[in-house]
Design a protein around this motif. Structure first.
Motif, mmCIF file in Angstrom:
data_model
loop_
_atom_site.group_PDB
_atom_site.id
_atom_site.type_symbol
_atom_site.label_atom_id
_atom_site.label_comp_id
_atom_site.label_asym_id
_atom_site.label_seq_id
_atom_site.Cartn_x
_atom_site.Cartn_y
_atom_site.Cartn_z
ATOM 1 N N GLY B 282 -7.705 -7.568 -6.623
ATOM 2 C CA GLY B 282 -7.663 -6.787 -8.139
ATOM 3 C C GLY B 282 -8.201 -5.281 -7.959
ATOM 4 N N CYS B 283 -8.423 -4.538 -8.971
ATOM 5 C CA CYS B 283 -9.131 -3.391 -9.205
ATOM 6 C C CYS B 283 -10.448 -3.435 -8.619
ATOM 7 C CB CYS B 283 -9.050 -2.768 -10.539
ATOM 8 S SG CYS B 283 -10.114 -1.455 -10.558
ATOM 9 N N ARG B 284 -10.921 -2.617 -7.553
ATOM 10 C CA ARG B 284 -12.123 -2.700 -6.961
ATOM 11 C C ARG B 284 -13.104 -2.042 -7.742
ATOM 12 N NH1 ARG B 284 -10.047 -1.723 -0.683
ATOM 13 N NH2 ARG B 284 -8.971 -3.812 -0.757
ATOM 14 N N PHE B 285 -12.904 -1.476 -8.796
ATOM 15 C CA PHE B 285 -14.079 -0.947 -9.715
ATOM 16 C C PHE B 285 -14.403 -1.969 -10.706
ATOM 17 C CE2 PHE B 285 -15.612 2.164 -13.066
ATOM 18 C CZ PHE B 285 -16.629 2.388 -12.263
ATOM 19 N N ARG B 286 -13.606 -3.026 -10.769
ATOM 20 C CA ARG B 286 -13.599 -3.925 -11.965
ATOM 21 C C ARG B 286 -15.124 -4.419 -12.500
ATOM 22 N NH1 ARG B 286 -11.237 -9.650 -11.135
ATOM 23 N NH2 ARG B 286 -11.376 -9.047 -8.981
ATOM 24 N N ASP B 287 -15.982 -4.701 -11.284
ATOM 25 C CA ASP B 287 -17.272 -5.047 -11.632
ATOM 26 C C ASP B 287 -18.303 -3.941 -12.172
ATOM 27 O OD1 ASP B 287 -16.796 -7.284 -10.484
ATOM 28 O OD2 ASP B 287 -17.286 -7.127 -8.466
ATOM 29 N N ALA B 292 -13.297 -3.286 -18.274
ATOM 30 C CA ALA B 292 -12.467 -4.177 -17.408
ATOM 31 C C ALA B 292 -11.866 -5.428 -18.216
ATOM 32 C CB ALA B 292 -13.209 -4.868 -16.371
ATOM 33 N N PHE B 293 -10.683 -5.715 -18.144
ATOM 34 C CA PHE B 293 -10.140 -6.894 -18.922
ATOM 35 C C PHE B 293 -9.234 -7.657 -17.920
ATOM 36 C CE2 PHE B 293 -5.711 -5.048 -19.711
ATOM 37 C CZ PHE B 293 -5.875 -3.867 -19.095
ATOM 38 N N ALA B 294 -8.630 -8.521 -18.466
ATOM 39 C CA ALA B 294 -7.982 -9.652 -17.653
ATOM 40 C C ALA B 294 -7.057 -9.107 -16.603
ATOM 41 C CB ALA B 294 -7.326 -10.646 -18.739
ATOM 42 N N LYS B 295 -6.223 -8.123 -17.060
ATOM 43 C CA LYS B 295 -5.131 -7.611 -16.167
ATOM 44 C C LYS B 295 -5.871 -7.072 -14.874
ATOM 45 C CE LYS B 295 -0.768 -6.060 -16.173
ATOM 46 N NZ LYS B 295 0.402 -5.393 -16.760
ATOM 47 N N CYS B 296 -7.012 -6.737 -15.029
ATOM 48 C CA CYS B 296 -7.924 -6.016 -13.663
ATOM 49 C C CYS B 296 -7.979 -6.974 -12.588
ATOM 50 C CB CYS B 296 -9.158 -5.519 -14.254
ATOM 51 S SG CYS B 296 -9.085 -4.212 -15.608
ATOM 52 N N ALA B 297 -7.681 -8.280 -12.551
ATOM 53 C CA ALA B 297 -7.488 -8.922 -11.600
ATOM 54 C C ALA B 297 -6.547 -8.683 -10.733
ATOM 55 C CB ALA B 297 -7.605 -10.403 -12.032
ATOM 56 N N GLU B 298 -5.334 -8.074 -11.243
ATOM 57 C CA GLU B 298 -4.268 -7.606 -10.486
ATOM 58 C C GLU B 298 -4.652 -6.191 -9.783
ATOM 59 O OE1 GLU B 298 -0.579 -8.077 -12.367
ATOM 60 O OE2 GLU B 298 -1.482 -9.439 -13.448
ATOM 61 N N THR B 299 -4.218 -5.965 -8.765
ATOM 62 C CA THR B 299 -4.415 -4.434 -8.213
ATOM 63 C C THR B 299 -3.400 -3.455 -8.928
ATOM 64 O OG1 THR B 299 -4.661 -5.475 -5.882
ATOM 65 C CG2 THR B 299 -4.175 -2.982 -6.031
ATOM 66 N N PRO B 300 -4.153 -2.565 -9.427
ATOM 67 C CA PRO B 300 -3.317 -1.478 -10.287
ATOM 68 C C PRO B 300 -2.487 -0.653 -9.303
ATOM 69 C CG PRO B 300 -5.793 -0.925 -10.335
ATOM 70 C CD PRO B 300 -5.503 -2.125 -9.639
ATOM 71 N N PRO B 301 -1.246 -0.221 -9.560
ATOM 72 C CA PRO B 301 -0.513 0.838 -8.912
ATOM 73 C C PRO B 301 -1.311 2.094 -9.133
ATOM 74 C CG PRO B 301 0.728 0.151 -10.638
ATOM 75 C CD PRO B 301 -0.702 -0.399 -10.705
ATOM 76 N N PHE B 302 -0.902 3.206 -7.868
ATOM 77 C CA PHE B 302 -1.314 4.614 -7.954
ATOM 78 C C PHE B 302 -0.263 5.180 -8.539
ATOM 79 C CE2 PHE B 302 -2.581 8.569 -5.834
ATOM 80 C CZ PHE B 302 -3.493 8.682 -6.559
#
Lengths: 353, 321
Positions: B282-287, B292-302
């Motif tokens: 997922g998003c590497r900045f999440r932590d 951050a919310f649930a969706k951030c467990a998936e990698t966001p597209p650029f």
């Protein structure tokens, strides 16, 4: 109330090449650092700012002048007295990555202190002391104790070194460029830590070349150029209304997020038929009269125009007037610094050099 | 379009497996554009810069492609790259101040360099070098000096002149201002602009961790975090209206001249970037992200959310929709 007083300190370094020429690293620098005060010492490379820190930490002996701590000249300390001095005055340096020995765990910097200063403490008391020091620098003991230096971030390493100084309950901290190697996101934490420590009464000499960092943390500011103070005073006054040309130049060169530099395109350069650029020298004409033997030309890079200029320096004053300067090229400094006059209360400005 | 990078991934071989330091990176650079590339240490910004000119033996390209002026840039083929280095793509390395050998005078060093690149009209090139040296206000006797006789700023500027001598299409400037004083920083920064304006370089990537410098010299800024691109937009947009939470935090943590601790405390970013050995999904900045919310467990597209403004963040994408 303890005070660190730097009085008329000069330091000459002798080069090992170039015929042993002398370089004035400090020219009669004087200031006082009081408890609970942060002074930022700002200057470019070669301005002598690190040398001041080293003189205060007694790592370098001044050529002339004195440093006194609580009215005692620090050069008179015996080995025992020096140990007490280091209980009060400590330094943290620029590069945290090379301040640790990579084959030992990071907390060895604490253990080494224990052997010298705290051998009477029990393990429990020692542990509590470390926890308190780590807490003061906002580190979680579990995150850093038992780790090797490479496992810690630069900010953590730097804070650990500050914690080491706090263990000794120091009164004065010489912080030499402690922020410059850190990432933007961890920089601010260390800066805020300094503010917190200052409020608790620590005196901090914050050595930096970054004006915005200096401005953020300090109460008073000293601007150094070629080893001499060109402007000093309350930070708001120096930054709010800089008087010396050099200080103004530094201010305009600072990159700011919301203000662009005024960029003026460089002019065309004439090229002679042989491919050489036609020189437009900016060497100052030497004032009339034959050059005295102890005077010599030295080349300085002029920060305002980025050109080199040759200037004359008379080093005789610092050398005591009678000492002979060995070779013709070796020289010279007067080390007379430009004179400071009061522009407004708590704001001193030097004459142009 | 000067350069376009598509889905480029570069890994370091290590005994714990490959470490992907540049992960699926895509961007384009217009002619005349100076792009600033910023990020924390370990974010992969230098790896990305280096990959465009020289993949050292520890590095390998594991995907993607790079086009320079409409032609394929064979970054994985070091031999093919050799003829393009210095002529098409050039690099001012990090620590350029110590990149000059101490045992050669600069003029000798430069003619060796030109010889090894098979340049025949060396006199002409040297004359041009002297002209450029004079242009930036140095005396041309620097060529008859050894590198240790020059100050840091002079060395840095001479290195830039050397790297751009053959008018490359792309210049990669890695931390060129980091070790310099403010006044020299300014001289070096303005020199880059000047060289671009005069067409000595067509476009440049300026890699640094110092956003304030980029605000001065860059046309666009790209923010990199843990091997991926987080945001790319014009300099004004990044400085004034950043959208990615990481960019926002980074900008907020910069002290400005005139701001003091008693007028408002700046805040840093808690935590530290994830290790790239086993990066989180997922998003590497999440932590470290406050939003951050649930969706951030998936990698966001650029993806481009406004013309010329690309962001990799679910929160931003959702708000736009």
């Amino acid at each position: 109330m303890s005070t660190l007083k730097v009085d008329q300190v000069s330091k000459l370094f002798r080069a090992t090449s170039r015929g042993g020429a002398l370089t004035p690293a400090l020219r009669k620098v004087s200031f006082e650092l009081n408890q609970g005060e942060v002074i930022s010492l700002i200057g470019e490379s070669g301005s002598g700012k690190t040398t001041i820190g080293k003189v205060i930490l007694r790592l370098v002996a001044p050529t002339s002048g004195t440093v006194t701590f609580d009215d005692k000249n620090i050069s008179t300390y015996s080995a025992h007295g020096l140990r007490d001095y280091y209980r009060n005055v400590q330094g943290v340096f620029q590069d945290p990555f090379s301040s640790y020995n990579p084959i030992y765990r990071a907390e060895r910097v604490f253990e080494l202190l224990r052997g010298v200063y705290f051998h009477k403490l029990s393990d429990k008391e020692w542990r509590e002391k470390i926890d308190a020091a780590l807490d003061a620098v906002s580190l979680n003991p579990g995150d850093v104790l038992g780790k090797y230096p490479y496992q810690l971030s630069g900010g953590q390493q730097q804070r650990l070194l500050i914690a080491r100084a706090l263990l000794l309950e120091v009164k004065v901290l010489v912080a030499d460029e402690i922020i410059s190697m850190l990432d933007a996101s961890t920089r601010v934490d260390v800066l805020n830590l300094l503010v917190k420590l200052k409020r608790a009464g620590l005196a901090i000499l914050f050595v930096t070349h970054d004006l915005s960092l200096g401005n953020y943390v300090s109460d008073r500011t000293i601007i150094l150029r070629h080893g001499a103070i060109v402007e000093m005073g309350a930070t708001q006054k120096v930054f709010g209304n800089p008087q010396h040309d050099y200080t103004r130049m530094l201010m305009t060169a600072v990159p700011e997020l919301h203000k662009k530099w005024k960029h003026t395109p460089l002019g065309a350069v004439a090229v002679a038929s042989n491919g050489h650029a036609v020189a437009t020298d900016v060497i100052e004409a030497s004032p009339g009269g034959p050059v005295a033997p102890a005077l010599a030309h030295i080349t300085l890079l002029d920060e305002l125009t980025h050109t080199e200029k040759v200037v004359k320096r008379d080093f005789r004053a610092v050398l005591g007037g009678t000492r002979k300067v060995s070779s013709k090229s070796a020289v010279a400094v007067s080390l007379e610094p430009p004179e400071l006059h009061e522009f407004e209360p708590d704001h001193l400005v030097a004459e142009p050099e | 379009m000067s350069i376009s990078v598509e889905n480029l991934s570069v890994a370091y071989r290590s005994h714990r497996g490959d470490v992907t330091a540049v992960d699926n990176v895509s961007f384009t650079l217009a002619d005349g554009e100076i792009m600033g590339l910023a990020g924390e240490s370990g974010s992969g910004k230098s790896t990305l810069g280096n990959a465009l000119i020289y993949l050292d033996p520890r590095m390998k390209q594991i995907g993607g492609k790079v086009m320079l002026d409409g032609k394929d840039l064979p970054i994985a083929d070091s031999r093919a790259m050799r003829s393009l280095r210095m002529t098409e793509v050039s690099l001012v390395p990090q620590y350029a101040m110590s990149a000059l050998p101490p045992t050669r005078k600069l003029s000798k060093l430069i003619s060796d360099l030109l010889k090894s690149h098979g340049i025949h009209n060396r006199d002409e090139v040297l004359a041009e070098m002297k002209r450029r040296i004079a242009l930036i206000g140095l005396k041309d006797d620097v060529l008859s000096k050894y590198s240790f006789e020059l100050s840091g700023g002079m060395r840095q500027r001479v290195t830039i002149i050397m790297s751009t001598l053959l008018n490359p299409s792309l210049l990669i400037a890695d931390e060129v201002t980091s070790a310099l004083d403010v006044s020299t920083q300014r001289a070096v920064g303005e020199m880059l602009l000047e060289f671009r304006d005069r067409g000595f370089i067509k476009s440049a990537i300026a890699i640094t961790h110092d956003l304030a410098i980029l605000a001065q010299i860059a046309d666009t800024i790209t923010i990199m975090y843990a091997g991926r691109l987080a945001e790319k937009a014009s300099t004004d947009t990044i400085v004034n209206e950043p959208l990615h939470p990481y960019t926002q935090a980074l900008i907020a943590s910069l002290p400005e001249v005139g701001v003091r601790y008693d007028q408002g405390t700046l805040t840093g970013i808690p935590g530290r970037p994830p290790s790239l050995v086993n990066p989180p999904t997922g998003c590497r900045f999440r932590d470290r992200c406050p939003f951050a919310f649930a969706k951030c467990a998936e990698t966001p597209p650029f993806e481009e959310i406004k013309p010329g403004h690309q962001v990799a963040c679910w929160k931003v994408t959702e708000e736009v929709k």
